[in-house]
Each structure stands twice: as C-alpha cells, then as structure tokens.
Design an enzyme around this catalytic site. Structure first.
Site, PDB file in Angstrom:
ATOM      1  N   ASP A 176     -10.003  -5.380  -4.112  1.00  0.00           N
ATOM      2  CA  ASP A 176      -9.402  -4.337  -3.265  1.00  0.00           C
ATOM      3  C   ASP A 176     -10.229  -3.059  -3.374  1.00  0.00           C
ATOM      4  O   ASP A 176     -10.322  -2.460  -4.434  1.00  0.00           O
ATOM      5  CB  ASP A 176      -7.960  -4.087  -3.721  1.00  0.00           C
ATOM      6  CG  ASP A 176      -7.174  -3.190  -2.769  1.00  0.00           C
ATOM      7  OD1 ASP A 176      -7.795  -2.478  -1.969  1.00  0.00           O
ATOM      8  OD2 ASP A 176      -5.936  -3.227  -2.845  1.00  0.00           O
TER       9      ASP A 176
ATOM     10  N   HIS B 151      -7.493  -5.998   0.179  1.00  0.00           N
ATOM     11  CA  HIS B 151      -6.303  -5.146   0.210  1.00  0.00           C
ATOM     12  C   HIS B 151      -5.072  -5.831   0.813  1.00  0.00           C
ATOM     13  O   HIS B 151      -3.976  -5.281   0.721  1.00  0.00           O
ATOM     14  CB  HIS B 151      -6.634  -3.883   1.021  1.00  0.00           C
ATOM     15  CG  HIS B 151      -5.593  -2.809   0.960  1.00  0.00           C
ATOM     16  ND1 HIS B 151      -5.220  -2.195  -0.219  1.00  0.00           N
ATOM     17  CD2 HIS B 151      -4.835  -2.232   1.944  1.00  0.00           C
ATOM     18  CE1 HIS B 151      -4.286  -1.282   0.033  1.00  0.00           C
ATOM     19  NE2 HIS B 151      -4.043  -1.292   1.341  1.00  0.00           N
TER      20      HIS B 151
ATOM     21  N   SER C  10       0.837  -1.203   0.000  1.00  0.00           N
ATOM     22  CA  SER C  10       0.000   0.000   0.000  1.00  0.00           C
ATOM     23  C   SER C  10       0.873   1.255   0.000  1.00  0.00           C
ATOM     24  O   SER C  10       1.616   1.491  -0.948  1.00  0.00           O
ATOM     25  CB  SER C  10      -0.968  -0.056   1.190  1.00  0.00           C
ATOM     26  OG  SER C  10      -1.998   0.888   1.049  1.00  0.00           O
TER      27      SER C  10
END
Length: 273
Positions: free
Chosen positions: A220, A249, A100
């Site tokens: 996601d 995610h 991320s």
C-alpha cells in the site's frame, strides 16, 4: 434485495445502498475522487449474500450526498453523519467496516458510540496518530477528473497493474466528473491539513472498546503499512492486523475472496455481542 434510497440526516439527504437482512453492517467508503458507497461496496455486498443487513452510504461530499450547507466535510461531520444515519434508520447496534478515510471514520464512530458499535474492520485505514500525508494520497486527492487522472489514480491504488483496464479507467473518469465540483471543495491544497483532520488522538483510540480487525496491503503506497496500520496496534485495546502480500490500497479488489473471508469471520464473531 439491493436498493438505493435517500435518508434524511440532520436536515440533509444521504444516499444509501442497502442489501440483505440480519445483523447490520455499516460500510464506509474512502476518499478518492469519484468514490461512492455503492461503487466501493456493491461487489462485496453481493458476495456476502443476504445474511447481513448492509448499509453503504455516500458520505457527505461524495456521490449522491451533498455537503450540508456551510460545511466542508471532515472527520467530525462524517462521523456525526454516520451516527445520525443509523439513528434515523432505527438501528441500535451494528458493526462498521471502513476503507481508508472510512476506516478513520469507523474508529471515531466506535469511540463515540461504544454502546452501539459491536465490531470494526478498518481496511487500508487512515487515522493513526502522526501519520503523514503520503505523496500518493496527495496525488489522488489532486487527480483531475479526466481519463489521464483516473488512470494515474487507479495505478496508485493497486499493486497489480493489470487491474487498471480501459473499462475501469472510463468508469472512474465518469464518476470523477460527476462529483468534481463538490470534491474540489473537500480537499483543497495544502492537503496535509486534511490528512491531519483524519488523524485520531491516542485518547480517542483508547476509547474504542469494540474488537478491531485491521486489513492492510503490504504494498500500500497510499496509506503505507508502517505509518498507517502498525502504529494503531499500540493504541487499540482489542486489535488484530492481517497483512496481505502482493496487495496495494484496495484489498477488496486485489484479493476479493480472502478479503470477504476475513470480513465474514470477524463479523460472525460479533453476533450476539
């Protein structure tokens, strides 16, 4: 052997989880409240065994690493701190795995240090030019440090809601409370500007010479596949994208065995780079 230690980088302490021996892999966590290097990567580190030297820092403003005096965080600080950490450890070349926010930092680091960074794995990554702040990421950054906030955050992170257990919620709420004061200063509203800060320019992405593996969940909601991963295919010189179905995610949590297999295969190709 896994150990937590503190390394001084630019006069500031950085808490680091280290394990194993062999080629070095720098592992950079994401941006959710309560996230730490050890929390994000300890299970993956144990499963990969001792054949890699894994270095998983708490980035500035997270876990045991404070924000340096006069700073607020952001891509430049996190990238410079990651580079400085590897310099302080005396490591001349290394692969980088980032999740991320950490994916954006990994790509920025690869662009800034092309002679040092051998390979990149960017998981559920941020950083794509023009990627907007998703409603789910906005909600995660705003999550209150209590069990309700932790449960809501975890529910947004995963596709498989059976993973949002009471014990997972309790553990996350505890971690969120521990870092609440510092985290509040990292992503204050309006939060779209912090997503913009983590966006990489086409010029920066073109400077990434290392082979890049993108790993992304088809479901996601935090960094959606269409706006986060797909645009990067047109900007990176040497890139592959692996999409996992039935995955949100956090591929390392929802598909741990396949994730570790992908990671190992990509990293093994980098030996002797």
């Amino acid at each position: 052997m896994t150990a937590l230690r503190t390394v001084t980088v630019g006069n500031s302490p950085v808490q680091v989880l280290e394990s194993g021996t062999g080629p070095t892999v720098l592992m950079l966590h994401g941006s959710g409240p309560g996230t730490t290097g050890s929390g994000a990567w300890a299970t993956t580190a144990r499963a990969l065994g001792g054949s890699w030297h894994l270095v998983a820092p708490d980035q500035a403003g997270f876990g045991g690493t404070p924000l340096p005096a006069g700073t607020r965080g952001g891509l430049r600080l996190w990238t410079e701190q990651a580079a400085g950490l590897m310099d302080a450890l005396g490591i001349e070349d290394y692969a980088v795995v980032g999740h991320s926010m950490g994916g954006a930092v990994a790509l920025a680091l690869a662009a800034a240090r092309p002679q040092q960074v051998t390979r990149v794995v960017a998981v559920s990554t941020m950083g794509a030019p023009g990627a907007p702040l998703s409603p789910d990421l906005d909600a995660i950054w705003a999550a209150p440090a209590d069990p309700l906030g932790a449960r809501d955050m975890l529910s947004r992170l995963v596709h498989d809601q059976t993973l949002v257990t009471d014990s997972a919620v309790d553990a996350r709420a505890t971690a969120m409370r521990a870092g609440a004061a510092t985290f509040a200063s990292v992503f204050p509203p309006p939060r779209a500007r912090w997503a913009d800060d983590l966006t990489l320019s086409a010029r920066t992405l073109a400077a990434v010479r290392a082979p890049v593996l993108l790993v992304h969940g088809a479901q996601d909601r935090v960094t959606p596949l269409g706006t986060a991963a797909l645009p990067l295919l047109g900007h990176l010189a040497d890139v592959r994208l692996h999409v996992l179905g039935r995955c949100g995610h956090v591929p390392a949590l929802e598909h741990p065995h396949e994730f570790r297999h992908l990671l190992s295969c990509h990293l093994r190709q980098g030996r002797g780079h």
